[in-house]
Design a protein around this motif. Structure first.
Motif, short mmCIF file in Angstrom:
data_model
loop_
_atom_site.label_atom_id
_atom_site.label_comp_id
_atom_site.label_asym_id
_atom_site.label_seq_id
_atom_site.Cartn_x
_atom_site.Cartn_y
_atom_site.Cartn_z
N LEU A 128 10.14 10.73 -1.85
CA LEU A 128 8.91 9.97 -2.04
C LEU A 128 9.19 8.63 -2.71
O LEU A 128 8.63 7.60 -2.32
N TRP A 129 10.08 8.65 -3.71
CA TRP A 129 10.41 7.40 -4.40
C TRP A 129 11.11 6.43 -3.44
O TRP A 129 10.84 5.22 -3.47
N GLY A 130 11.99 6.98 -2.59
CA GLY A 130 12.69 6.12 -1.64
C GLY A 130 11.73 5.44 -0.68
O GLY A 130 11.86 4.24 -0.40
N PHE A 134 4.77 5.57 -5.01
CA PHE A 134 5.18 5.43 -6.41
C PHE A 134 4.22 6.19 -7.33
O PHE A 134 4.63 6.74 -8.34
N GLY A 135 2.95 6.20 -6.96
CA GLY A 135 1.97 6.90 -7.77
C GLY A 135 2.03 8.41 -7.63
O GLY A 135 1.41 9.13 -8.42
N MET A 140 17.61 13.31 -7.47
CA MET A 140 16.62 12.37 -6.96
C MET A 140 17.30 11.24 -6.19
O MET A 140 16.82 10.80 -5.13
N SER A 141 18.44 10.76 -6.68
CA SER A 141 19.16 9.69 -5.99
C SER A 141 19.68 10.15 -4.64
O SER A 141 19.82 9.32 -3.71
N ALA A 153 0.83 -1.21 0.00
CA ALA A 153 0.00 0.00 0.00
C ALA A 153 0.86 1.25 0.00
O ALA A 153 0.57 2.22 -0.73
N VAL A 154 1.93 1.25 0.79
CA VAL A 154 2.86 2.39 0.81
C VAL A 154 3.52 2.57 -0.55
O VAL A 154 3.63 3.69 -1.06
#
Length: 364
Positions: free
Chosen positions: A294-296, A19-20, A41-42, A13-14
């Motif tokens: 957020l991606w992490g 990711f969205g 971003m990295s 769910a996270v």
């Protein structure tokens, strides 16, 4: 103690939520050729890795973990030529499908040294997997609505036109960038400021200059390859988990994310040596960093889901769920998906996707 399956579902769910949403912060900012964006971003992902290390109070630093992060980065570097050869729509469809299929088959058949994952209801597992793939295919038929009159109203990860020459050009021409989607529909809008004048015919990249059908073939090959890299980047973590059954998934995060950071750093350094000055937009730095955070978080959720539910359940759920969240952003915030036909296709996609995720959960 919380059931590992429950933790896995929470992780999925996270992953779906973040990711969205992780590219929303940079939606309306210029990202140029994407190399500076991915490097910043990295850095954000590395901050998440440190947080995960402190929370778990343990970490490992294994070369195989670095390999996992590097595999993901290699897949991500393919996005730029993919967009320039076949566009984001077909490219996204191909790499999503190939990623989910690769991850599912890797766990199902025990590829790369993994233990074969068995489920209580194999038939339901196959049906759930097929529903998620069908949902991805339906997404391909949605035609987004792009506002052409205002270039600032929409921007995406990688610009499809050559944008200025770094910071000075952007300062001289604050309108000199377009989105992927704008350029997919209107490739001649990539205006560029040079010596106080607009050049309506920007210099095309080597990928854009490739004649058909070679550009299409290259784009399809790279999309499938990118999806495969996304699908196998969790394999080193799963191999480690097989030998450390009681270890926390968070212990592997720092190693995996370090591979992403080091790979992006190496590429950006080489790029900065070759191209002087490198294309950097200062106003995009913080949004890129926040996008990385957020991606992490999302990838940590996917790692938790994959470790606790396996490649045949956790990975497809965490990889397919983000399409629902990103589509909701497109419908209610960015207004990219409009019209009865598009909304009907989206609803059908949601039905298949929701059914697939539910059936996968029941198969366990």
């Amino acid at each position: 103690m919380v059931n590992p399956q429950v933790i896995g579902y929470i992780g999925a769910a996270v992953a779906s939520l973040f990711f969205g949403s992780n590219y929303v912060p940079v939606k309306n900012y210029p990202t140029g050729n994407g190399l500076a964006f991915t490097w910043v971003m990295s850095v954000g992902t590395l901050v998440v890795a440190y947080c995960a290390m402190f929370i778990s109070k343990d970490y490992i630093f294994d070369p195989w973990g670095l390999l996992g992060g590097t595999l993901w980065s290699i897949g991500n570097f393919c996005v730029i030529p993919i967009v320039k050869t076949i566009g984001i729509g077909l490219g996204l469809l191909l790499w999503c499908c190939s990623s989910i299929i690769t991850g599912y088959f890797t766990g199902k058949f025990g590829w790369f040294g993994l233990d074969k994952q068995s489920v209580s209801h194999p038939a339901l597992n196959w049906i759930g997997f097929a529903c998620i793939v069908a949902a991805v295919i339906f997404f391909f038929f949605i035609k987004p609505t792009i506002e052409e009159k205002d270039e600032h109203s929409y921007s995406s990860i990688v610009d499809d036109s050559e944008i200025g020459n770094g910071i000075d050009n952007y300062n001289n021409n604050n309108n000199g960038y377009n989105s992927i989607n704008n350029n997919n529909n209107n490739n001649n809008n990539g205006n560029r400021r040079r010596s106080g004048t607009f050049n309506n015919q920007p210099k095309k990249s080597i990928f854009e200059r490739m004649p058909p059908p070679y550009n299409t073939i290259l784009g399809i090959v790279l999309s499938v390859f990118s999806g495969i890299m996304y699908g196998v980047n969790m394999v080193p973590m799963q191999l480690w988990k097989q030998s450390n059954v009681d270890a926390s998934p968070l212990s592997f995060v720092f190693c995996h994310f370090s591979g992403i950071f080091l790979a992006n750093t190496a590429v950006f350094i080489v790029y900065s040596i070759i191209v002087r000055p490198p294309q950097i937009f200062p106003q995009t730095i913080f949004p890129s960093f926040f996008s990385g955070l957020l991606w992490g978080i999302a990838n940590v959720g996917l790692m938790v889901a994959t470790q606790n539910l396996g490649y045949t359940i956790g990975f497809p759920m965490g990889s397919g769920g983000p399409m629902i969240v990103s589509s909701l952003w497109s419908v209610f915030y960015f207004r990219e998906i409009q019209g009865v036909k598009n909304l009907l296709i989206l609803l059908i996609s949601f039905i298949f996707l929701g059914a697939g995720i539910t059936i996968l959960a029941l198969s366990s």
